[in-house]
Scaffold this active site. Structure first.
Site, short mmCIF file in Angstrom:
data_model
loop_
_atom_site.label_atom_id
_atom_site.label_comp_id
_atom_site.label_asym_id
_atom_site.label_seq_id
_atom_site.Cartn_x
_atom_site.Cartn_y
_atom_site.Cartn_z
N SER A 1 -9.71 1.47 2.80
CA SER A 1 -8.82 2.21 1.94
C SER A 1 -7.78 1.34 1.21
O SER A 1 -7.20 1.80 0.22
CB SER A 1 -8.09 3.28 2.75
OG SER A 1 -7.30 2.69 3.75
N LYS B 1 0.86 -1.19 0.00
CA LYS B 1 0.00 0.00 0.00
C LYS B 1 0.89 1.23 0.00
O LYS B 1 1.94 1.25 0.68
CB LYS B 1 -0.88 -0.04 1.25
CG LYS B 1 -1.93 1.05 1.36
CD LYS B 1 -2.84 0.77 2.55
CE LYS B 1 -3.94 1.78 2.71
NZ LYS B 1 -4.88 1.45 3.81
N SER C 1 -9.99 -0.94 6.94
CA SER C 1 -9.38 -0.76 5.61
C SER C 1 -8.67 -1.97 5.02
O SER C 1 -8.31 -1.94 3.85
CB SER C 1 -8.40 0.39 5.64
OG SER C 1 -9.10 1.58 5.44
N1 GLN Z 1 -13.18 3.71 6.13
C1 GLN Z 1 -12.67 4.10 7.41
C2 GLN Z 1 -12.34 5.56 7.38
O1 GLN Z 1 -12.62 6.18 6.41
C3 GLN Z 1 -11.46 3.28 7.77
C4 GLN Z 1 -10.23 3.72 7.09
C5 GLN Z 1 -9.03 2.89 7.47
O2 GLN Z 1 -9.15 1.86 8.11
N2 GLN Z 1 -7.88 3.39 7.10
O3 GLN Z 1 -11.83 6.11 8.30
#
Ligand code: GLN
Length: 479
Positions: free
Chosen positions: A154, A79, A178
């Site tokens: 994400s 990532k 994410s």
């Molecule tokens: N979708 C969640 C957020 O927008 C989690 C994001 C993540 O785990 N990085 O914060």
């Protein structure tokens, strides 16, 4: 033999038995990436030349009987928040579009010493804030099962790069879901580790009391093999304890008939897609067939998880994002006053979702509102954690859906932040509690979209939840 269809575990055996070289394996994934990525857009940066060099080095090690680990020679993606010395690391943000770190994140350092091959850096929501990769400055990552839909987020680039067979595994991050949610959307396995299990040093932070780094791969076994290489104490990340790193792969084969698995009733209420509920029923049936005992449990504070997270996470985000000021990191804006440099850099360099969270977080931490928002959210966080502690007094693990729906359409939720935040309603609780969870593919919707199940376990029980996921996966594949 279709190389890219095989799991990391299968390929590493073929490599070791000298039936396939790392170079052959790597070339097969490169060919696939070249064919598929123009549509999927998982990669931000491709490092195929480096991959070939690293693969040749792995082949030389095998020849000399000097293999570094079980995953030596296996092509992976990272990532694009994992810092890589000499290779661009953008966090999928304009503000870091040209940032090349001068050092490696610990997770990448460890993977390199395990001999893996780097295929490239993959897409994420900007600074990992989002649930669809639509907030990336470099375009959305599309779902390999249906390119009109999102890959999730994400870590959407990580999940899609595995699902589209462009690598054997990937490193993602999970702050509120994410890793688990994109794994569910893309039909692959994603492990959110216990807070502190894997070092975050050199991984660009989002919300530091929640951030975790972990693997996404085809199978639970593959995730166990990657975890083995990255788990453990790191002097550079004080949140990593001296907890022993067990042999994760060995644990997979133990039976699960001695386990009691809780079904939390708050995770099965209205608003869940019928197809997700059906998959939950078939997962329960598989677990019972394997001899596990299922019991009903309650996590009464579940409904507060999303609001609590959206105070705590933005607060920490507002603090972490302060470093992107145009002086240390930024766009090289030349303005007269330092204040103008800050403003111009942040205005031009950051996207709307990141700005929204900086604003919410700064507000929640401001004097006068701190007690009403931040302190209160921390207290509720403790209640949520206690719910899990109480449940785990009677059960070994919990079974829940990963998200209320399968992958949604590109554009469907992007203009409705609240709807987007609800994509993580079932993953955020575990993040606030700091426990571990795995998302394992179980079946498909009527539209052939993958659907996963989430297994949650107490702190440092990655071996146990991977074992449960492994048994589910082997049971499905033998049917
Ligand atoms: N979708 C969640 C957020 O927008 C989690 C994001 C993540 O785990 N990085 O914060």
């Amino acid at each position: 033999m279709e190389i890219t269809k095989k799991s990391l575990a299968e390929l590493s055996t073929l490599f070791r038995e000298k039936k396939l070289s790392s170079r052959e394996i790597t070339e097969a994934f490169i060919a696939n990436a070249k064919k598929k990525d123009p549509e999927i857009n998982a990669f931000v940066t491709q490092t195929f030349d480096l991959a070939r060099e690293m693969a040749d080095a792995a082949d030389a090690r095998l020849k000399n009987d000097e293999l570094l680990s079980d995953i030596d020679g296996m092509p992976i993606t990272l990532k694009d928040v994992v810092c890589t010395d000499g290779i661009k690391t953008t966090a999928s943000s304009k503000i870091l579009e040209n940032f090349t770190p001068p050092y490696d994140a610990t997770v990448w350092k460890k993977l390199k010493s395990a001999g893996v091959v780097l295929m490239g850096k993959v897409n994420t929501d900007e600074f990992t804030m989002g649930a669809s990769t639509e907030t990336s400055a470099f375009g959305v990552t599309r779902n390999p099962h249906d390119p009109t839909r999102v890959a999730g987020g994400s870590s959407g680039g990580s999940a899609a790069s595995v699902a589209a067979e462009m690598c054997t595994g990937s490193i993602g991050t999970d702050t509120g879901g994410s890793i688990r949610q994109p794994a569910h959307f893309c039909g692959v396995t994603g492990l959110k580790v216990t807070y502190g299990r894997v070092s975050r040093w050199g991984t660009i932070p989002m919300a530091s009391s929640l951030d975790t780094v972990g693997p996404i791969a085809k199978t639970a076994e593959d995730c166990a093999m990657i975890l083995q290489a990255i788990a453990g104490r790191d002097m550079l990340d004080s949140t990593t304890p001296n907890e022993i790193v067990p042999d994760y792969k060995a644990e997979l084969e133990q039976k699960i008939s001695d386990l009691t698995i809780g079904i939390p009733k708050e995770y099965f209420q209205e608003g869940i897609d019928e197809s997700v509920l059906q998959i939950m029923e078939s997962t329960k049936a598989i677990l019972q067939e394997l001899g596990a005992k299922l019991v009903d449990v309650s996590l009464p504070h579940t409904k507060y998880a999303v609001p609590t997270y959206y105070i705590i996470a933005p607060s920490e985000i507002s603090a972490n994002m302060a470093r992107f000021d145009g002086i240390r990191f930024g766009l090289g804006e030349k303005e007269k006053s330092i204040h103008e440099i800050y403003t111009k850099t942040r205005e031009k360099g950051l996207g709307d979702e990141v700005k929204r969270r900086i604003l919410i977080g700064t507000y929640a931490l401001s004097s006068g509102y701190y007690d009403a928002f931040y302190r209160k959210a921390q207290k509720v966080r403790t209640l949520i954690k206690q719910d899990f502690d109480t449940a785990f007094e009677n059960v070994d693990a919990l079974l829940t859906p990963v998200a209320p729906t399968p992958a949604f359409k590109v554009g469907e939720n992007i203009n409705d932040p609240l709807q987007m935040y609800l994509a993580d309603v079932f993953t955020i609780g575990a993040s606030l509690a700091g426990i571990c969870g795995v998302s394992t593919p179980v079946g498909q919707s009527s539209e052939n979209l993958p659907i996963g199940a989430q297994i949650l376990g107490p702190r440092f029980t990655e071996g146990r939840i991977l074992r449960i996921a492994h048994h589910i996966q082997t049971n499905i594949s033998t049917q």
